[in-house]
Design a protein around this motif. Structure first.
Motif, PDB file in Angstrom:
ATOM      1  N   TYR A 215      15.350 -43.043 -32.815  1.00 28.93           N
ATOM      2  CA  TYR A 215      16.154 -42.279 -33.780  1.00 28.93           C
ATOM      3  C   TYR A 215      17.556 -42.002 -33.253  1.00 28.93           C
ATOM      4  CZ  TYR A 215      17.163 -38.933 -37.473  1.00 28.93           C
ATOM      5  OH  TYR A 215      17.722 -38.291 -38.553  1.00 28.93           O
ATOM      6  N   THR A 216      17.657 -41.638 -31.977  1.00 32.72           N
ATOM      7  CA  THR A 216      18.980 -41.294 -31.427  1.00 32.72           C
ATOM      8  C   THR A 216      19.790 -42.525 -31.048  1.00 32.72           C
ATOM      9  OG1 THR A 216      18.066 -40.981 -29.208  1.00 32.72           O
ATOM     10  CG2 THR A 216      18.260 -39.023 -30.593  1.00 32.72           C
ATOM     11  N   GLN A 217      19.149 -43.605 -30.640  1.00 33.81           N
ATOM     12  CA  GLN A 217      19.881 -44.798 -30.213  1.00 33.81           C
ATOM     13  C   GLN A 217      20.151 -45.770 -31.353  1.00 33.81           C
ATOM     14  OE1 GLN A 217      17.899 -46.614 -26.885  1.00 33.81           O
ATOM     15  NE2 GLN A 217      17.970 -44.759 -25.666  1.00 33.81           N
ATOM     16  N   VAL A 218      19.267 -45.807 -32.348  1.00 30.80           N
ATOM     17  CA  VAL A 218      19.401 -46.774 -33.433  1.00 30.80           C
ATOM     18  C   VAL A 218      19.435 -46.064 -34.776  1.00 30.80           C
ATOM     19  CG1 VAL A 218      18.381 -48.793 -34.549  1.00 30.80           C
ATOM     20  CG2 VAL A 218      18.187 -48.520 -32.076  1.00 30.80           C
ATOM     21  N   GLY A 219      18.342 -45.386 -35.090  1.00 29.13           N
ATOM     22  CA  GLY A 219      18.247 -44.624 -36.331  1.00 29.13           C
ATOM     23  C   GLY A 219      18.640 -45.410 -37.563  1.00 29.13           C
ATOM     24  N   HIS A 220      19.409 -44.755 -38.418  1.00 29.45           N
ATOM     25  CA  HIS A 220      19.805 -45.387 -39.675  1.00 29.45           C
ATOM     26  C   HIS A 220      20.869 -46.455 -39.465  1.00 29.45           C
ATOM     27  CE1 HIS A 220      17.238 -42.888 -42.118  1.00 29.45           C
ATOM     28  NE2 HIS A 220      17.614 -41.855 -41.407  1.00 29.45           N
ATOM     29  N   GLY A 221      21.398 -46.602 -38.259  1.00 23.49           N
ATOM     30  CA  GLY A 221      22.323 -47.681 -37.932  1.00 23.49           C
ATOM     31  C   GLY A 221      21.616 -49.000 -37.694  1.00 23.49           C
TER      32      GLY A 221
ATOM     33  N   LEU B 102       3.204 -45.207 -30.601  1.00 19.60           N
ATOM     34  CA  LEU B 102       4.567 -44.702 -30.527  1.00 19.60           C
ATOM     35  C   LEU B 102       4.499 -43.199 -30.362  1.00 19.60           C
ATOM     36  CD1 LEU B 102       7.473 -45.959 -30.848  1.00 19.60           C
ATOM     37  CD2 LEU B 102       7.438 -44.974 -33.144  1.00 19.60           C
ATOM     38  N   SER B 103       4.936 -42.723 -29.207  1.00 16.38           N
ATOM     39  CA  SER B 103       4.944 -41.278 -28.991  1.00 16.38           C
ATOM     40  C   SER B 103       6.151 -40.675 -29.692  1.00 16.38           C
ATOM     41  CB  SER B 103       5.010 -40.958 -27.488  1.00 16.38           C
ATOM     42  OG  SER B 103       6.308 -41.241 -26.993  1.00 16.38           O
ATOM     43  N   ILE B 104       6.133 -39.378 -29.845  1.00 19.97           N
ATOM     44  CA  ILE B 104       7.274 -38.714 -30.476  1.00 19.97           C
ATOM     45  C   ILE B 104       8.528 -38.904 -29.627  1.00 19.97           C
ATOM     46  CG2 ILE B 104       6.867 -36.422 -29.471  1.00 19.97           C
ATOM     47  CD1 ILE B 104       7.695 -35.423 -32.427  1.00 19.97           C
TER      48      ILE B 104
ATOM     49  N   ASP C 283      14.938 -31.613 -34.977  1.00 23.73           N
ATOM     50  CA  ASP C 283      14.226 -31.268 -36.206  1.00 23.73           C
ATOM     51  C   ASP C 283      14.050 -32.487 -37.109  1.00 23.73           C
ATOM     52  OD1 ASP C 283      14.026 -28.636 -35.374  1.00 23.73           O
ATOM     53  OD2 ASP C 283      15.776 -27.968 -36.513  1.00 23.73           O
ATOM     54  N   ASP C 284      15.071 -33.349 -37.185  1.00 17.51           N
ATOM     55  CA  ASP C 284      14.984 -34.558 -38.011  1.00 17.51           C
ATOM     56  C   ASP C 284      13.860 -35.465 -37.536  1.00 17.51           C
ATOM     57  OD1 ASP C 284      17.138 -33.702 -39.512  1.00 17.51           O
ATOM     58  OD2 ASP C 284      18.593 -34.931 -38.429  1.00 17.51           O
ATOM     59  N   VAL C 285      13.782 -35.660 -36.224  1.00 20.20           N
ATOM     60  CA  VAL C 285      12.736 -36.501 -35.640  1.00 20.20           C
ATOM     61  C   VAL C 285      11.365 -35.902 -35.942  1.00 20.20           C
ATOM     62  CG1 VAL C 285      11.725 -37.239 -33.435  1.00 20.20           C
ATOM     63  CG2 VAL C 285      14.178 -37.520 -33.836  1.00 20.20           C
ATOM     64  N   GLN C 286      11.222 -34.612 -35.714  1.00 23.05           N
ATOM     65  CA  GLN C 286       9.944 -33.938 -35.939  1.00 23.05           C
ATOM     66  C   GLN C 286       9.512 -34.045 -37.399  1.00 23.05           C
ATOM     67  OE1 GLN C 286       8.273 -32.131 -33.194  1.00 23.05           O
ATOM     68  NE2 GLN C 286       6.663 -32.677 -34.632  1.00 23.05           N
ATOM     69  N   LYS C 287      10.451 -33.859 -38.301  1.00 21.65           N
ATOM     70  CA  LYS C 287      10.148 -33.885 -39.737  1.00 21.65           C
ATOM     71  C   LYS C 287       9.623 -35.262 -40.165  1.00 21.65           C
ATOM     72  CE  LYS C 287      12.379 -32.507 -44.038  1.00 21.65           C
ATOM     73  NZ  LYS C 287      13.635 -32.045 -44.626  1.00 21.65           N
ATOM     74  N   ILE C 288      10.297 -36.321 -39.726  1.00 23.23           N
ATOM     75  CA  ILE C 288       9.855 -37.672 -40.078  1.00 23.23           C
ATOM     76  C   ILE C 288       8.513 -37.963 -39.423  1.00 23.23           C
ATOM     77  CG2 ILE C 288      10.330 -40.142 -39.800  1.00 23.23           C
ATOM     78  CD1 ILE C 288      13.346 -39.404 -39.981  1.00 23.23           C
ATOM     79  N   PHE C 289       8.401 -37.704 -38.139  1.00 20.42           N
ATOM     80  CA  PHE C 289       7.189 -38.023 -37.382  1.00 20.42           C
ATOM     81  C   PHE C 289       5.970 -37.302 -37.957  1.00 20.42           C
ATOM     82  CE2 PHE C 289       4.555 -38.394 -33.529  1.00 20.42           C
ATOM     83  CZ  PHE C 289       4.858 -39.683 -33.135  1.00 20.42           C
ATOM     84  N   ASP C 290       6.147 -36.029 -38.316  1.00 21.80           N
ATOM     85  CA  ASP C 290       5.027 -35.232 -38.822  1.00 21.80           C
ATOM     86  C   ASP C 290       4.441 -35.774 -40.124  1.00 21.80           C
ATOM     87  OD1 ASP C 290       5.073 -33.539 -36.672  1.00 21.80           O
ATOM     88  OD2 ASP C 290       6.059 -31.877 -37.715  1.00 21.80           O
TER      89      ASP C 290
ATOM     90  N   PHE D  58      -1.787 -35.273 -30.932  1.00 19.97           N
ATOM     91  CA  PHE D  58      -1.383 -35.908 -29.693  1.00 19.97           C
ATOM     92  C   PHE D  58       0.045 -36.439 -29.743  1.00 19.97           C
ATOM     93  CE2 PHE D  58      -6.045 -36.377 -29.796  1.00 19.97           C
ATOM     94  CZ  PHE D  58      -6.332 -35.575 -28.706  1.00 19.97           C
ATOM     95  N   ARG D  59       0.693 -36.269 -30.883  1.00 21.86           N
ATOM     96  CA  ARG D  59       2.083 -36.683 -31.061  1.00 21.86           C
ATOM     97  C   ARG D  59       2.282 -38.169 -30.778  1.00 21.86           C
ATOM     98  NH1 ARG D  59       6.003 -32.035 -28.899  1.00 21.86           N
ATOM     99  NH2 ARG D  59       6.846 -31.983 -30.972  1.00 21.86           N
ATOM    100  N   ARG D  60       1.342 -38.971 -31.280  1.00 23.31           N
ATOM    101  CA  ARG D  60       1.418 -40.419 -31.128  1.00 23.31           C
ATOM    102  C   ARG D  60       1.022 -41.070 -32.453  1.00 23.31           C
ATOM    103  NH1 ARG D  60       2.086 -42.401 -26.339  1.00 23.31           N
ATOM    104  NH2 ARG D  60       1.859 -41.109 -24.503  1.00 23.31           N
ATOM    105  N   LEU D  61       1.684 -42.177 -32.747  1.00 24.49           N
ATOM    106  CA  LEU D  61       1.330 -42.954 -33.928  1.00 24.49           C
ATOM    107  C   LEU D  61       0.739 -44.281 -33.503  1.00 24.49           C
ATOM    108  CD1 LEU D  61       4.534 -42.514 -36.138  1.00 24.49           C
ATOM    109  CD2 LEU D  61       2.400 -41.209 -36.244  1.00 24.49           C
ATOM    110  N   LYS D  62      -0.363 -44.650 -34.114  1.00 25.76           N
ATOM    111  CA  LYS D  62      -0.928 -45.980 -33.898  1.00 25.76           C
ATOM    112  C   LYS D  62       0.065 -47.005 -34.444  1.00 25.76           C
ATOM    113  CE  LYS D  62      -4.982 -44.761 -32.270  1.00 25.76           C
ATOM    114  NZ  LYS D  62      -5.305 -44.964 -30.885  1.00 25.76           N
ATOM    115  N   LYS D  63      -0.060 -48.211 -33.959  1.00 26.00           N
ATOM    116  CA  LYS D  63       0.882 -49.283 -34.297  1.00 26.00           C
ATOM    117  C   LYS D  63       1.094 -49.439 -35.809  1.00 26.00           C
ATOM    118  CE  LYS D  63       0.605 -53.078 -31.822  1.00 26.00           C
ATOM    119  NZ  LYS D  63       0.280 -54.418 -31.309  1.00 26.00           N
ATOM    120  N   ASP D  64      -0.001 -49.564 -36.585  1.00 24.18           N
ATOM    121  CA  ASP D  64       0.131 -49.786 -38.030  1.00 24.18           C
ATOM    122  C   ASP D  64       0.812 -48.613 -38.729  1.00 24.18           C
ATOM    123  OD1 ASP D  64      -1.017 -52.270 -37.831  1.00 24.18           O
ATOM    124  OD2 ASP D  64      -3.026 -51.594 -38.383  1.00 24.18           O
TER     125      ASP D  64
END
Length: 151
Positions: free
Chosen positions: A71-77, A62-64, A10-17, A24-30
């Motif tokens: 987010y899971t490997q680095v995230g806020h760390g 960047l796909s979701i 849910d955290d990932v989805q909330k930020i990404f959205d 398409f659940r993808r973000l352009k580079k910029d």
């Protein structure tokens, strides 16, 4: 055999959205750079590094699923990793190998044990490659490998 659908947290989805402008659940580079800067307080330079590391298929989007890996490997760390890099970096932008080895002697595997000298040497050698140098992207990838280390 049934295929289990991948679940996005849910955290990932909330930020990404907040940043996705299509279905398409993808973000352009910029737009991905903007997300990294706003949501994780990264400089433009560090946002670009994270994008390059996690754009696994190198399609300049960047796909979701790629974002979930970040987010899971680095995230806020991410700031802890960047601070460690800055402490070990030389003016050239590469880390000092000897100081990196010493710093990694204080690190632990995911199971909680300290790394053996041979394991540290292998992680550093793999990260440095034939160039025998570790820049920021290689440093982050080395720390990610440590997080996935199996005891």
């Amino acid at each position: 055999m049934a295929v289990t659908p991948r679940k996005v947290s849910d955290d990932v989805q909330k930020i990404f959205d907040k940043y996705v402008g299509n279905h398409f659940r993808r973000l352009k580079k910029d737009t991905a750079y903007e997300m990294f800067q706003k949501e994780f307080n990264l400089s433009e330079e560090h946002a670009k590094v994270m994008f390059d590391i996690f754009d696994k298929d190198q399609n300049d989007e960047l796909s979701i699923w790629e974002f979930q890996q970040f987010y899971t490997q680095v995230g806020h760390g991410v700031h802890d990793m960047l601070k460690m890099y800055e402490r070990l970096a030389e003016p050239s932008g590469d880390v000092d190998i000897s100081r990196t080895f010493d710093a990694m002697q204080e690190m632990h595997t995911p199971a909680g044990r300290k790394l053996k000298d041979e394991e540290i040497a292998l992680l550093i050698q793999t990260a440095a490659g034939p160039e025998k140098a570790i820049d920021l992207p290689k440093f982050i990838n080395m720390l990610l490998r440590l997080k996935l280390f199996r005891d």
